[in-house]
Design a protein around this motif. Structure first.
Motif, PDB file in Angstrom:
ATOM      1  N   PRO A 132       0.827  -1.207   0.000  1.00 48.69           N
ATOM      2  CA  PRO A 132       0.000   0.000   0.000  1.00 48.69           C
ATOM      3  C   PRO A 132       0.865   1.261   0.000  1.00 48.69           C
ATOM      4  N   PHE A 133       0.375   2.261  -0.670  1.00 50.00           N
ATOM      5  CA  PHE A 133       1.057   3.549  -0.724  1.00 50.00           C
ATOM      6  C   PHE A 133       0.505   4.412   0.404  1.00 50.00           C
ATOM      7  N   ASP A 134       1.243   4.466   1.503  1.00 51.49           N
ATOM      8  CA  ASP A 134       0.708   5.206   2.646  1.00 51.49           C
ATOM      9  C   ASP A 134       1.746   6.066   3.360  1.00 51.49           C
ATOM     10  N   ASP A 135       2.937   6.213   2.766  1.00 49.55           N
ATOM     11  CA  ASP A 135       3.958   7.077   3.348  1.00 49.55           C
ATOM     12  C   ASP A 135       4.071   8.353   2.517  1.00 49.55           C
ATOM     13  N   VAL A 136       4.022   9.494   3.176  1.00 52.08           N
ATOM     14  CA  VAL A 136       4.210  10.771   2.479  1.00 52.08           C
ATOM     15  C   VAL A 136       5.687  11.131   2.570  1.00 52.08           C
ATOM     16  N   HIS A 137       6.300  11.318   1.425  1.00 52.92           N
ATOM     17  CA  HIS A 137       7.724  11.633   1.360  1.00 52.92           C
ATOM     18  C   HIS A 137       7.924  13.065   0.878  1.00 52.92           C
ATOM     19  N   HIS A 138       8.698  13.827   1.637  1.00 53.80           N
ATOM     20  CA  HIS A 138       9.051  15.198   1.254  1.00 53.80           C
ATOM     21  C   HIS A 138      10.343  15.139   0.443  1.00 53.80           C
ATOM     22  N   THR A 139      10.269  15.422  -0.855  1.00 52.25           N
ATOM     23  CA  THR A 139      11.479  15.389  -1.671  1.00 52.25           C
ATOM     24  C   THR A 139      12.410  16.538  -1.304  1.00 52.25           C
ATOM     25  N   LEU A 140      11.868  17.650  -0.846  1.00 51.27           N
ATOM     26  CA  LEU A 140      12.651  18.684  -0.173  1.00 51.27           C
ATOM     27  C   LEU A 140      12.458  18.410   1.306  1.00 51.27           C
ATOM     28  N   PHE A 144      11.630  17.947   4.936  1.00 49.56           N
ATOM     29  CA  PHE A 144      10.886  18.774   5.878  1.00 49.56           C
ATOM     30  C   PHE A 144      11.806  19.289   6.981  1.00 49.56           C
ATOM     31  N   SER A 145      12.735  18.475   7.421  1.00 47.73           N
ATOM     32  CA  SER A 145      13.637  18.888   8.500  1.00 47.73           C
ATOM     33  C   SER A 145      14.514  20.071   8.096  1.00 47.73           C
ATOM     34  N   GLN A 146      14.692  20.275   6.801  1.00 47.38           N
ATOM     35  CA  GLN A 146      15.477  21.413   6.326  1.00 47.38           C
ATOM     36  C   GLN A 146      14.613  22.621   5.993  1.00 47.38           C
ATOM     37  N   TYR A 147      13.494  22.384   5.313  1.00 49.86           N
ATOM     38  CA  TYR A 147      12.717  23.487   4.746  1.00 49.86           C
ATOM     39  C   TYR A 147      11.448  23.824   5.524  1.00 49.86           C
ATOM     40  N   LYS A 148      11.005  22.919   6.410  1.00 49.65           N
ATOM     41  CA  LYS A 148       9.822  23.154   7.255  1.00 49.65           C
ATOM     42  C   LYS A 148       8.584  23.558   6.450  1.00 49.65           C
ATOM     43  N   MET A 149       8.343  22.842   5.352  1.00 48.38           N
ATOM     44  CA  MET A 149       7.149  23.131   4.560  1.00 48.38           C
ATOM     45  C   MET A 149       6.565  21.839   3.992  1.00 48.38           C
ATOM     46  N   HIS A 150       5.269  21.884   3.784  1.00 46.44           N
ATOM     47  CA  HIS A 150       4.534  20.772   3.168  1.00 46.44           C
ATOM     48  C   HIS A 150       4.057  21.236   1.795  1.00 46.44           C
ATOM     49  N   ASP A 151       4.966  21.360   0.859  1.00 47.30           N
ATOM     50  CA  ASP A 151       4.654  21.815  -0.496  1.00 47.30           C
ATOM     51  C   ASP A 151       4.221  20.609  -1.330  1.00 47.30           C
ATOM     52  N   PRO A 152       2.971  20.565  -1.771  1.00 46.20           N
ATOM     53  CA  PRO A 152       2.488  19.413  -2.550  1.00 46.20           C
ATOM     54  C   PRO A 152       3.320  19.138  -3.803  1.00 46.20           C
ATOM     55  N   ASP A 153       3.979  20.166  -4.335  1.00 44.69           N
ATOM     56  CA  ASP A 153       4.828  19.960  -5.506  1.00 44.69           C
ATOM     57  C   ASP A 153       6.102  19.203  -5.159  1.00 44.69           C
ATOM     58  N   HIS A 154       6.389  19.078  -3.878  1.00 52.02           N
ATOM     59  CA  HIS A 154       7.591  18.381  -3.434  1.00 52.02           C
ATOM     60  C   HIS A 154       7.258  17.277  -2.436  1.00 52.02           C
ATOM     61  N   MET A 155       6.115  16.627  -2.669  1.00 50.88           N
ATOM     62  CA  MET A 155       5.695  15.500  -1.832  1.00 50.88           C
ATOM     63  C   MET A 155       5.233  14.366  -2.736  1.00 50.88           C
TER      64      MET A 155
END
Length: 76
Positions: free
Chosen positions: A1-9, A11-22
């Motif tokens: 199942p696909f259930d992990d959200v991965h921040h390609t930028l 999160f620990s560095q940029y502190k954002m949840h940008d859908p273009d980078h998830m």
């Protein structure tokens, strides 16, 4: 199942949840990403390449090592 959200930028560095980078990944591919075994990660996941060796020169590699250390410490 696909259930992990991965921040390609990371999160620990940029502190954002940008859908273009998830990306939504299965646990196995999420682990590959955080072990430095994905190339071209700034692109959408269908354009990713699995590496045979870790790219230790990538900036995200150092961040991922710290995050993994933190996760292991919290699991104990």
């Amino acid at each position: 199942p696909f259930d992990d959200v991965h921040h390609t930028l990371r999160f620990s560095q940029y502190k954002m949840h940008d859908p273009d980078h998830m990306e939504i990944l299965c646990e196995a591919h999420h682990q590959l990403a955080h072990h430095g075994l994905i190339d071209n990660e700034e692109c959408s996941s269908e354009n990713w390449w699995v590496l045979l060796e870790v790219d230790t020169s990538a900036q995200k590699y150092e961040v991922d090592k710290l995050v993994e250390h933190y996760r292991r410490a919290c699991a104990e």
